[in-house]
Design an enzyme around this catalytic site. Structure first.
Site, PDB file in Angstrom:
ATOM      1  N   LEU A 191       0.826  -1.213   0.000  1.00 42.72           N
ATOM      2  CA  LEU A 191       0.000   0.000   0.000  1.00 42.72           C
ATOM      3  C   LEU A 191       0.860   1.264   0.000  1.00 42.72           C
ATOM      4  CD1 LEU A 191      -2.671  -1.111   2.621  1.00 42.72           C
ATOM      5  CD2 LEU A 191      -2.706  -1.407   0.125  1.00 42.72           C
ATOM      6  N   HIS A 195      -3.480   4.251  -2.283  1.00 38.67           N
ATOM      7  CA  HIS A 195      -4.447   3.352  -1.632  1.00 38.67           C
ATOM      8  C   HIS A 195      -5.072   4.029  -0.407  1.00 38.67           C
ATOM      9  CE1 HIS A 195      -1.631   0.247  -3.453  1.00 38.67           C
ATOM     10  NE2 HIS A 195      -2.803  -0.126  -3.933  1.00 38.67           N
ATOM     11  N   GLN A 197      -8.124   6.383 -10.123  1.00 39.30           N
ATOM     12  CA  GLN A 197      -8.139   6.874 -11.508  1.00 39.30           C
ATOM     13  C   GLN A 197      -6.850   6.500 -12.241  1.00 39.30           C
ATOM     14  OE1 GLN A 197     -10.235   8.238 -13.556  1.00 39.30           O
ATOM     15  NE2 GLN A 197      -8.804   8.950 -15.126  1.00 39.30           N
ATOM     16  N   ASP A 241      -5.516   3.679 -12.658  1.00 37.07           N
ATOM     17  CA  ASP A 241      -5.868   2.536 -13.513  1.00 37.07           C
ATOM     18  C   ASP A 241      -7.174   2.871 -14.222  1.00 37.07           C
ATOM     19  OD1 ASP A 241      -3.733   0.561 -12.756  1.00 37.07           O
ATOM     20  OD2 ASP A 241      -4.547   1.043 -10.796  1.00 37.07           O
ATOM     21  N   SER A 254       2.499   4.314  -7.294  1.00 36.04           N
ATOM     22  CA  SER A 254       2.250   2.958  -7.770  1.00 36.04           C
ATOM     23  C   SER A 254       3.091   1.998  -6.939  1.00 36.04           C
ATOM     24  CB  SER A 254       2.671   2.846  -9.247  1.00 36.04           C
ATOM     25  OG  SER A 254       2.787   1.487  -9.618  1.00 36.04           O
TER      26      SER A 254
HETATM   27  O1  PAF Z   1      -5.979  -2.271  -8.863  1.00 34.26           O
HETATM   28  C1  PAF Z   1      -5.623  -3.308  -8.276  1.00 34.26           C
HETATM   29  O2  PAF Z   1      -4.850  -3.286  -7.309  1.00 34.26           O
HETATM   30  C2  PAF Z   1      -6.136  -4.665  -8.757  1.00 34.26           C
HETATM   31  O3  PAF Z   1      -6.243  -4.699 -10.140  1.00 34.26           O
HETATM   32  C3  PAF Z   1      -7.451  -5.069  -8.086  1.00 34.26           C
HETATM   33  C4  PAF Z   1      -8.583  -4.124  -8.432  1.00 34.26           C
HETATM   34  C5  PAF Z   1      -7.274  -5.139  -6.578  1.00 34.26           C
HETATM   35  C6  PAF Z   1      -7.871  -6.470  -8.576  1.00 34.26           C
HETATM   36  O4  PAF Z   1      -6.914  -7.422  -8.269  1.00 34.26           O
END
Ligand code: PAF
Length: 283
Positions: A33, A37, A148, A150, A185
């Site tokens: 994290l 996150h 956002q 991703d 990331s």
């Molecule tokens: O974005 C992520 O970390 C992953 O693609 C997810 C949504 C947890 C699915 O494994």
């Protein structure tokens, strides 16, 4: 904060919360994290009575030559961060818990999944949609929070939720950046000091596009040519794609009216990074 690895246990907790009219906010993650996150967790905390976070490195969304085995895993540190954010439950299933022996069912969102990252990572998005569908069934959230950064993933999950009538509201939260613009990331951890500097070229290229769009340029071809030129100034960075697309369908747009998504993916060394901006709606 409780850490739970059993699906039946987490479903039972959700059903009890639902009977008590409590709103469940869910943040699915693969762990390792970072501040991005945490921003999702805080959004969930602000909008829900109960916050559940899953930590599951999903093997189905990694290609055979990708980084599944070396993907950073830091469960103890992650749980300490989540406890500090007053998360109620962390769901940490094993691979066998999510994909029992013999499981052979996939969720595929057709068309959209072979655009952007789906083109260079075949099967990646069907791995994502399959695990997210399963997590939604297990956790039964009212709200689910995605980043956002991703952008393609967010568009695909929103479409899956519409197409399959999932009773969950998807909340997409803004990208969190390092002070020099690099999008947060978990894969930034792979970069050495030189690569870390080179990686900022993605954001610089996006800012070049943003500046030109702000000056009134609407031609996607011209905007992309300028953005690609900025990437080329960093020869160690290998471009995967640089596209301007509709943010819902991920179809390329020739003219950038209506809040188009400018998305870039590039390799810095072996590490593949993605980033994007949404151009302001001219109206
Ligand atoms: O974005 C992520 O970390 C992953 O693609 C997810 C949504 C947890 C699915 O494994």
């Amino acid at each position: 904060m409780q850490i739970i690895s059993s699906s039946t246990e987490i479903t039972a907790i959700s059903q009890k919360a639902c009977s008590a009219q409590q709103r469940i906010g869910f943040v699915p993650t693969m762990g390792a994290l970072h501040a991005g996150h945490i921003s999702l967790v805080r959004a969930a905390r602000a909008q829900s009575d109960i916050v559940m976070v899953s930590i599951f490195v999903n093997p189905l969304q990694f290609g055979p030559k990708e980084d599944f085995s070396k993907y950073p895993r830091a469960l103890e540190r992650d749980c300490a961060l989540l406890a500090a954010e007053k998360v109620d439950y962390v769901f940490t299933p094993s691979v066998e818990e999510i994909y029992p022996q013999g499981a052979s069912t996939w969720v595929t969102v057709e068309g959209i999944t072979d655009r952007l990252d789906g083109r260079s990572r075949p099967d990646h998005f069907r791995g994502v949609s399959t695990v997210v569908a399963k997590l939604f069934h297990i956790v039964q959230p009212d709200l689910a929070f995605f980043g956002q950064k991703d952008a393609a993933q967010a568009a695909i999950i929103q479409k899956m939720v519409r197409d399959l009538n999932f009773d969950v509201r998807i909340v997409v939260c803004p990208i969190v950046r390092e002070p020099d613009g690099l999008a947060m990331s978990s894969r930034n951890a792979y970069l050495d000091a030189t690569q870390r500097k080179q990686a900022t070229v993605l954001y610089r290229a996006l800012m070049r596009v943003q500046t030109l769009a702000d000056q009134g340029e609407r031609d996607s071809g011209k905007l992309l040519a300028e953005g690609k030129q900025v990437i080329a100034e960093e020869p160690a960075v290998r471009l995967d794609y640089f596209e301007i697309v509709d943010r819902n369908t991920l179809e390329p747009v020739a003219e950038t009216s209506g809040g188009a998504l400018v998305a870039v993916a590039a390799y810095v060394g072996e590490t593949r990074l993605i980033d994007n901006i949404v151009l302001p709606d001219p109206e």
